[in-house]
Design an enzyme around this catalytic site. Structure first.
Site, PDB file in Angstrom:
ATOM      1  N   SER A  96       0.834  -1.200   0.000  1.00  0.00           N
ATOM      2  CA  SER A  96       0.000   0.000   0.000  1.00  0.00           C
ATOM      3  C   SER A  96       0.869   1.250   0.000  1.00  0.00           C
ATOM      4  CB  SER A  96      -0.898   0.000   1.240  1.00  0.00           C
ATOM      5  OG  SER A  96      -1.396   1.306   1.478  1.00  0.00           O
ATOM      6  N   LEU A 125      -1.569   2.116  -5.313  1.00  0.00           N
ATOM      7  CA  LEU A 125      -1.564   3.560  -5.077  1.00  0.00           C
ATOM      8  C   LEU A 125      -2.958   4.079  -4.746  1.00  0.00           C
ATOM      9  CD1 LEU A 125       0.337   6.109  -5.311  1.00  0.00           C
ATOM     10  CD2 LEU A 125      -0.694   6.454  -7.568  1.00  0.00           C
ATOM     11  N   TYR A 126      -3.049   4.897  -3.697  1.00  0.00           N
ATOM     12  CA  TYR A 126      -4.190   5.790  -3.533  1.00  0.00           C
ATOM     13  C   TYR A 126      -3.829   7.056  -4.291  1.00  0.00           C
ATOM     14  CZ  TYR A 126      -6.277   3.179   0.394  1.00  0.00           C
ATOM     15  OH  TYR A 126      -6.881   2.242   1.179  1.00  0.00           O
ATOM     16  N   THR A 160      -6.400   1.809  -6.325  1.00  0.00           N
ATOM     17  CA  THR A 160      -7.574   1.455  -5.521  1.00  0.00           C
ATOM     18  C   THR A 160      -8.636   2.531  -5.750  1.00  0.00           C
ATOM     19  OG1 THR A 160      -6.395   0.177  -3.865  1.00  0.00           O
ATOM     20  CG2 THR A 160      -8.464   1.181  -3.157  1.00  0.00           C
ATOM     21  N   LYS A 200      -8.430  -2.065  -8.277  1.00  0.00           N
ATOM     22  CA  LYS A 200      -8.914  -2.702  -7.040  1.00  0.00           C
ATOM     23  C   LYS A 200     -10.115  -1.932  -6.508  1.00  0.00           C
ATOM     24  CE  LYS A 200      -7.376  -4.081  -2.397  1.00  0.00           C
ATOM     25  NZ  LYS A 200      -8.062  -3.224  -1.429  1.00  0.00           N
ATOM     26  N   HIS A 248     -13.112  -3.472  -0.157  1.00  0.00           N
ATOM     27  CA  HIS A 248     -12.191  -2.934   0.842  1.00  0.00           C
ATOM     28  C   HIS A 248     -12.407  -3.606   2.207  1.00  0.00           C
ATOM     29  CE1 HIS A 248      -9.466   0.696   0.570  1.00  0.00           C
ATOM     30  NE2 HIS A 248      -9.294   0.378   1.824  1.00  0.00           N
ATOM     31  N   GLY A 263     -12.087 -10.146   0.529  1.00  0.00           N
ATOM     32  CA  GLY A 263     -13.228  -9.779   1.362  1.00  0.00           C
ATOM     33  C   GLY A 263     -13.714 -10.950   2.175  1.00  0.00           C
TER      34      GLY A 263
HETATM   35  C1  LIG Z   1      -6.047  -2.469   8.410  1.00  0.00           C
HETATM   36  C2  LIG Z   1      -6.386  -2.426   6.960  1.00  0.00           C
HETATM   37  C3  LIG Z   1      -5.794  -1.468   6.139  1.00  0.00           C
HETATM   38  C4  LIG Z   1      -6.073  -1.445   4.769  1.00  0.00           C
HETATM   39  N1  LIG Z   1      -5.424  -0.542   3.966  1.00  0.00           N
HETATM   40  C5  LIG Z   1      -5.616  -0.586   2.607  1.00  0.00           C
HETATM   41  C6  LIG Z   1      -4.833   0.220   1.739  1.00  0.00           C
HETATM   42  O1  LIG Z   1      -3.961   0.978   2.164  1.00  0.00           O
HETATM   43  N2  LIG Z   1      -5.088   0.124   0.402  1.00  0.00           N
HETATM   44  C7  LIG Z   1      -6.051  -0.705  -0.116  1.00  0.00           C
HETATM   45  O2  LIG Z   1      -6.237  -0.750  -1.331  1.00  0.00           O
HETATM   46  N3  LIG Z   1      -6.779  -1.495   0.695  1.00  0.00           N
HETATM   47  C8  LIG Z   1      -6.573  -1.463   2.030  1.00  0.00           C
HETATM   48  N4  LIG Z   1      -7.283  -2.317   2.844  1.00  0.00           N
HETATM   49  C9  LIG Z   1      -8.204  -3.285   2.243  1.00  0.00           C
HETATM   50  C10 LIG Z   1      -7.466  -4.597   1.948  1.00  0.00           C
HETATM   51  O3  LIG Z   1      -6.499  -4.424   0.952  1.00  0.00           O
HETATM   52  C11 LIG Z   1      -8.444  -5.688   1.477  1.00  0.00           C
HETATM   53  O4  LIG Z   1      -9.199  -5.200   0.400  1.00  0.00           O
HETATM   54  C12 LIG Z   1      -9.374  -6.159   2.594  1.00  0.00           C
HETATM   55  O5  LIG Z   1      -8.730  -6.152   3.831  1.00  0.00           O
HETATM   56  C13 LIG Z   1      -9.880  -7.548   2.288  1.00  0.00           C
HETATM   57  O6  LIG Z   1     -10.752  -7.992   3.251  1.00  0.00           O
HETATM   58  P1  LIG Z   1     -10.330  -8.935   4.495  1.00  0.00           P
HETATM   59  O7  LIG Z   1      -9.646  -8.036   5.472  1.00  0.00           O
HETATM   60  O8  LIG Z   1     -11.635  -9.415   4.998  1.00  0.00           O
HETATM   61  O9  LIG Z   1      -9.398  -9.989   3.981  1.00  0.00           O
HETATM   62  C14 LIG Z   1      -7.006  -2.358   4.218  1.00  0.00           C
HETATM   63  C15 LIG Z   1      -7.595  -3.316   5.046  1.00  0.00           C
HETATM   64  C16 LIG Z   1      -7.285  -3.370   6.393  1.00  0.00           C
HETATM   65  C17 LIG Z   1      -7.911  -4.447   7.236  1.00  0.00           C
END
Ligand SMILES: Cc1cc2nc3c(=O)[nH]c(=O)nc-3n(C[C@H](O)[C@H](O)[C@H](O)COP(=O)(O)O)c2cc1C
Length: 364
Positions: free
Chosen positions: A112, A134-135, A161, A219, A243, A275
């Protein structure tokens, strides 16, 4: 951190329990929480729980291959460490620890852009298979700089994303007054995130097509309509995700929308999903539906929270065990033999919550 020898963890349940003990209350609520009512979080699990297996027997499964291919490269499992912002608040070393575990076990990591120690240092931490997420919080030149740096540092694909047009309200964080240090930077970039459109996707493809080898991943696709537009733009990977239920509340579970998206994409792009994936059986379900890779977000964090790098490696070993058992009991020796006919819709047996995949844990 209180880190038992990782071999002592015999189940994923024990990993979750250890992470619960180790991770401080603020980061814990950040890790497990979702947006508002957390309905999307529950629906992610519900969609997985609502699929049952149809096993085939007497098929010689004495040799099982649970490895997979990720962007043309062999990986030990069809599993990727999903991008996690602020991972440094959950485990010492942050993204560098995730990189080390990814290299040691042999699955890819998606880094990330809002995670420490940053793109260059994370790449230097381990010789792993990595892609960059990237955001988009700056103008085109700002984005181009990340593309160049990702390429220079051995990242094999680039991801936007796109489910973050607005920053959601995560009530566990708000109620607990958990102030995330990285939020200040997010506020500066919020206008760019809100303004993102297919124009930037088109621009990336026009600018870089044929000029470098960083395929584009989008994403946060959650509908057939957007998957079709992504295909029209020549996007290489459609990453189905909500997400982890942390952005739009009251969405559908990722696994519920996966089959129609795979059908509409019809092989013109790879489809990845995440997810609520917490168990080996979950991963096998996605593969039976036709996904090419499964992202694990919270599960990877829980492994790191339980015992750092060895904790995540152990988590992946246990996941691998579960996957191999599932494949064998389904009567298949590889993912190529899996089809949607190995699945059937079935009533759920319990109402899902964040940890319902671990029924032995005390409820929060
Ligand atoms: C603590 C945390 C931080 C996250 N930060 C980002 C991020 O910086 N960028 C992003 O695209 N998704 C982020 N996500 C989403 C994850 O990439 C992913 O889509 C999601 O956690 C999948 O679901 P799961 O936690 O049930 O496996 C984050 C998720 C969590 C739990």
């Amino acid at each position: 951190m209180n880190a038992p020898h990782p071999e002592e963890f015999l189940t994923l349940t024990e990993i979750v329990a250890a992470a619960r003990r180790n991770v401080a209350p603020g980061p814990w609520s950040y890790l497990v929480g979702g947006a508002e009512t957390e309905t999307t979080v529950r629906r992610n699990r519900m969609a997985l729980d609502a699929l049952a297996f149809r096993p085939r027997v007497l098929r010689d499964v004495s040799r099982i291959d649970s490895s997979s291919v990720f962007l043309g490269r062999k990986t030990r499992l069809p599993v990727m460490l999903a991008p996690i912002g602020g991972l440094e608040s959950i485990v010492e070393g942050g993204a560098a620890s995730a990189a080390r575990a990814s290299a040691q076990f042999g699955v890819p990591q998606m880094l990330s852009s809002v995670c420490q120690p940053g793109l260059e240092q994370t790449a230097a931490a381990a010789d792993n298979l990595r892609v960059f997420q990237l955001y988009v919080r700056g103008d085109d030149a700002w984005t181009d700089d990340f593309v160049r740096r990702a390429q220079d540092n051995g990242y094999k694909a680039f991801c936007f994303t796109v489910d973050v047009a607005a920053y959601s309200r995560r009530e566990r964080d708000l109620v607990g007054r958990f102030i995330k240090p990285w939020r200040a930077r997010a506020i500066e970039g919020a206008a760019f995130q809100a303004g993102l459109s297919w124009d930037q996707v088109k621009r990336y493809k026009d600018k870089y097509n044929g000029k470098h080898d960083l395929p584009l991943i989008i994403k946060g696709i959650a509908t057939v309509e957007d998957a079709e537009i992504a295909v029209q733009h020549g996007v290489e990977v459609i990453y189905v995700s909500n997400h982890g239920g942390r952005q739009l509340d009251h969405g559908l579970g990722s696994t519920a929308v996966l089959p129609e998206i795979i059908k509409a994409v019809n092989g013109k792009a790879e489809v990845w999903v995440d997810g609520g994936y917490l168990r080996g059986t979950d991963v096998v379900k996605a593969m039976a539906l036709g996904a090419k890779a499964v992202g694990i977000g919270r599960l990877a964090c829980l492994g790191l929270g339980a015992a750092g790098v060895p904790g995540l490696v152990r988590t992946l070993e246990l996941l691998e065990d579960e996957i191999r058992i599932c494949l064998g009991l389904l009567g298949v020796t590889s993912y190529a033999e899996l089809t949607p006919a190995h699945l059937a819709a079935a009533p759920i047996t319990h109402l899902p919550d964040t940890f319902s995949a671990f029924p032995l844990l005390p409820r929060e």
